[in-house]
Scaffold this motif. Structure first.
Motif, PDB file in Angstrom:
ATOM      1  N   LYS A 247      15.903 -43.336  75.178  1.00 42.09           N
ATOM      2  CA  LYS A 247      16.053 -43.420  76.632  1.00 42.09           C
ATOM      3  C   LYS A 247      15.916 -44.887  77.016  1.00 42.09           C
ATOM      4  CE  LYS A 247      12.711 -40.497  77.405  1.00 42.09           C
ATOM      5  NZ  LYS A 247      11.706 -39.726  78.115  1.00 42.09           N
ATOM      6  N   ARG A 248      16.831 -45.364  77.826  1.00 36.19           N
ATOM      7  CA  ARG A 248      16.801 -46.773  78.218  1.00 36.19           C
ATOM      8  C   ARG A 248      16.967 -46.868  79.727  1.00 36.19           C
ATOM      9  NH1 ARG A 248      19.648 -49.745  73.053  1.00 36.19           N
ATOM     10  NH2 ARG A 248      18.077 -48.990  71.605  1.00 36.19           N
ATOM     11  N   GLY A 249      15.859 -46.579  80.406  1.00 34.52           N
ATOM     12  CA  GLY A 249      15.861 -46.574  81.861  1.00 34.52           C
ATOM     13  C   GLY A 249      15.740 -47.963  82.461  1.00 34.52           C
ATOM     14  N   PRO A 250      15.602 -48.023  83.779  1.00 30.26           N
ATOM     15  CA  PRO A 250      15.540 -49.308  84.474  1.00 30.26           C
ATOM     16  C   PRO A 250      14.340 -50.165  84.075  1.00 30.26           C
ATOM     17  CG  PRO A 250      15.194 -47.472  86.003  1.00 30.26           C
ATOM     18  CD  PRO A 250      15.575 -46.887  84.685  1.00 30.26           C
ATOM     19  N   LYS A 251      13.224 -49.548  83.778  1.00 33.05           N
ATOM     20  CA  LYS A 251      12.037 -50.314  83.354  1.00 33.05           C
ATOM     21  C   LYS A 251      12.253 -50.897  81.959  1.00 33.05           C
ATOM     22  CE  LYS A 251       9.513 -49.006  86.963  1.00 33.05           C
ATOM     23  NZ  LYS A 251      10.404 -48.591  87.980  1.00 33.05           N
ATOM     24  N   TRP A 252      12.954 -50.150  81.109  1.00 31.78           N
ATOM     25  CA  TRP A 252      13.300 -50.646  79.777  1.00 31.78           C
ATOM     26  C   TRP A 252      14.155 -51.903  79.902  1.00 31.78           C
ATOM     27  CZ3 TRP A 252      17.915 -51.549  77.269  1.00 31.78           C
ATOM     28  CH2 TRP A 252      17.853 -51.742  75.883  1.00 31.78           C
TER      29      TRP A 252
ATOM     30  N   LYS B 175       5.207 -46.578  79.901  1.00 32.98           N
ATOM     31  CA  LYS B 175       4.849 -45.464  80.787  1.00 32.98           C
ATOM     32  C   LYS B 175       6.092 -44.655  81.140  1.00 32.98           C
ATOM     33  CE  LYS B 175       0.840 -47.548  83.029  1.00 32.98           C
ATOM     34  NZ  LYS B 175       0.334 -48.128  84.296  1.00 32.98           N
ATOM     35  N   GLU B 176       7.178 -45.353  81.511  1.00 32.64           N
ATOM     36  CA  GLU B 176       8.426 -44.681  81.866  1.00 32.64           C
ATOM     37  C   GLU B 176       8.937 -43.826  80.700  1.00 32.64           C
ATOM     38  OE1 GLU B 176      12.317 -46.189  84.109  1.00 32.64           O
ATOM     39  OE2 GLU B 176      12.240 -46.938  82.036  1.00 32.64           O
ATOM     40  N   GLU B 177       8.774 -44.328  79.495  1.00 32.40           N
ATOM     41  CA  GLU B 177       9.235 -43.627  78.291  1.00 32.40           C
ATOM     42  C   GLU B 177       8.305 -42.472  77.888  1.00 32.40           C
ATOM     43  OE1 GLU B 177      11.998 -43.275  74.993  1.00 32.40           O
ATOM     44  OE2 GLU B 177      12.104 -44.201  76.959  1.00 32.40           O
TER      45      GLU B 177
ATOM     46  N   ALA C 167       9.676 -56.211  71.407  1.00 35.66           N
ATOM     47  CA  ALA C 167      11.143 -56.222  71.374  1.00 35.66           C
ATOM     48  C   ALA C 167      11.676 -55.272  70.303  1.00 35.66           C
ATOM     49  CB  ALA C 167      11.646 -57.644  71.127  1.00 35.66           C
ATOM     50  N   ALA C 168      11.027 -55.236  69.158  1.00 37.08           N
ATOM     51  CA  ALA C 168      11.439 -54.327  68.087  1.00 37.08           C
ATOM     52  C   ALA C 168      11.237 -52.872  68.503  1.00 37.08           C
ATOM     53  CB  ALA C 168      10.674 -54.633  66.806  1.00 37.08           C
ATOM     54  N   GLU C 169      10.147 -52.591  69.198  1.00 36.68           N
ATOM     55  CA  GLU C 169       9.883 -51.227  69.671  1.00 36.68           C
ATOM     56  C   GLU C 169      10.967 -50.773  70.638  1.00 36.68           C
ATOM     57  OE1 GLU C 169       7.611 -48.816  68.908  1.00 36.68           O
ATOM     58  OE2 GLU C 169       7.011 -50.140  67.279  1.00 36.68           O
ATOM     59  N   PHE C 170      11.421 -51.674  71.510  1.00 33.77           N
ATOM     60  CA  PHE C 170      12.465 -51.308  72.474  1.00 33.77           C
ATOM     61  C   PHE C 170      13.711 -50.773  71.789  1.00 33.77           C
ATOM     62  CE2 PHE C 170      10.578 -54.672  75.439  1.00 33.77           C
ATOM     63  CZ  PHE C 170       9.952 -53.734  76.226  1.00 33.77           C
ATOM     64  N   MET C 171      14.049 -51.333  70.657  1.00 35.47           N
ATOM     65  CA  MET C 171      15.276 -50.947  69.965  1.00 35.47           C
ATOM     66  C   MET C 171      15.191 -49.542  69.368  1.00 35.47           C
ATOM     67  SD  MET C 171      17.261 -53.415  70.561  1.00 35.47           S
ATOM     68  CE  MET C 171      16.413 -53.661  72.107  1.00 35.47           C
ATOM     69  N   LYS C 172      13.988 -48.991  69.240  1.00 29.56           N
ATOM     70  CA  LYS C 172      13.797 -47.641  68.697  1.00 29.56           C
ATOM     71  C   LYS C 172      14.010 -46.550  69.747  1.00 29.56           C
ATOM     72  CE  LYS C 172      10.180 -49.114  65.461  1.00 29.56           C
ATOM     73  NZ  LYS C 172       8.752 -48.889  65.127  1.00 29.56           N
ATOM     74  N   TRP C 173      13.924 -46.917  71.010  1.00 37.80           N
ATOM     75  CA  TRP C 173      13.936 -45.923  72.070  1.00 37.80           C
ATOM     76  C   TRP C 173      15.336 -45.385  72.326  1.00 37.80           C
ATOM     77  CZ3 TRP C 173      10.450 -48.379  76.408  1.00 37.80           C
ATOM     78  CH2 TRP C 173       9.194 -48.648  75.870  1.00 37.80           C
TER      79      TRP C 173
END
Length: 82
Positions: A38-43, A72-74, A30-36
């Protein structure tokens, strides 16, 4: 708050060149997600998978699977040998 572990870890590229990190729990994912940036549909799907785990409705393995697809998407997935 309890840590929700999953196995095997998902190996991801870090912001430090040549360094791979093995993410092995829901909270770090969850913490890693906040760094991205690009926020695509898989995100979005993977982020939505995190909340039910804390409510006892989802599993850490559900998050692991969604996290790996989002990584993978990222373009951040790394093999375990890196």
């Amino acid at each position: 708050m309890a840590t929700h572990w999953f196995h095997p870890p998902v190996n991801i590229e870090t912001d430090r060149p040549g360094l791979t990190y093995g993410c092995n729990n829901v909270e770090v994912a969850a913490a890693e997600f906040m760094k991205w940036t690009k926020r695509g549909p898989k995100w979005k799907k993977a982020v939505r998978a995190c909340m039910p785990v804390h409510e006892g409705e989802g599993t850490a393995d559900d998050v692991r699977k969604a996290f790996e697809v989002a990584v993978k998407e990222e373009g951040l997935l790394r093999s375990s040998s890196n």
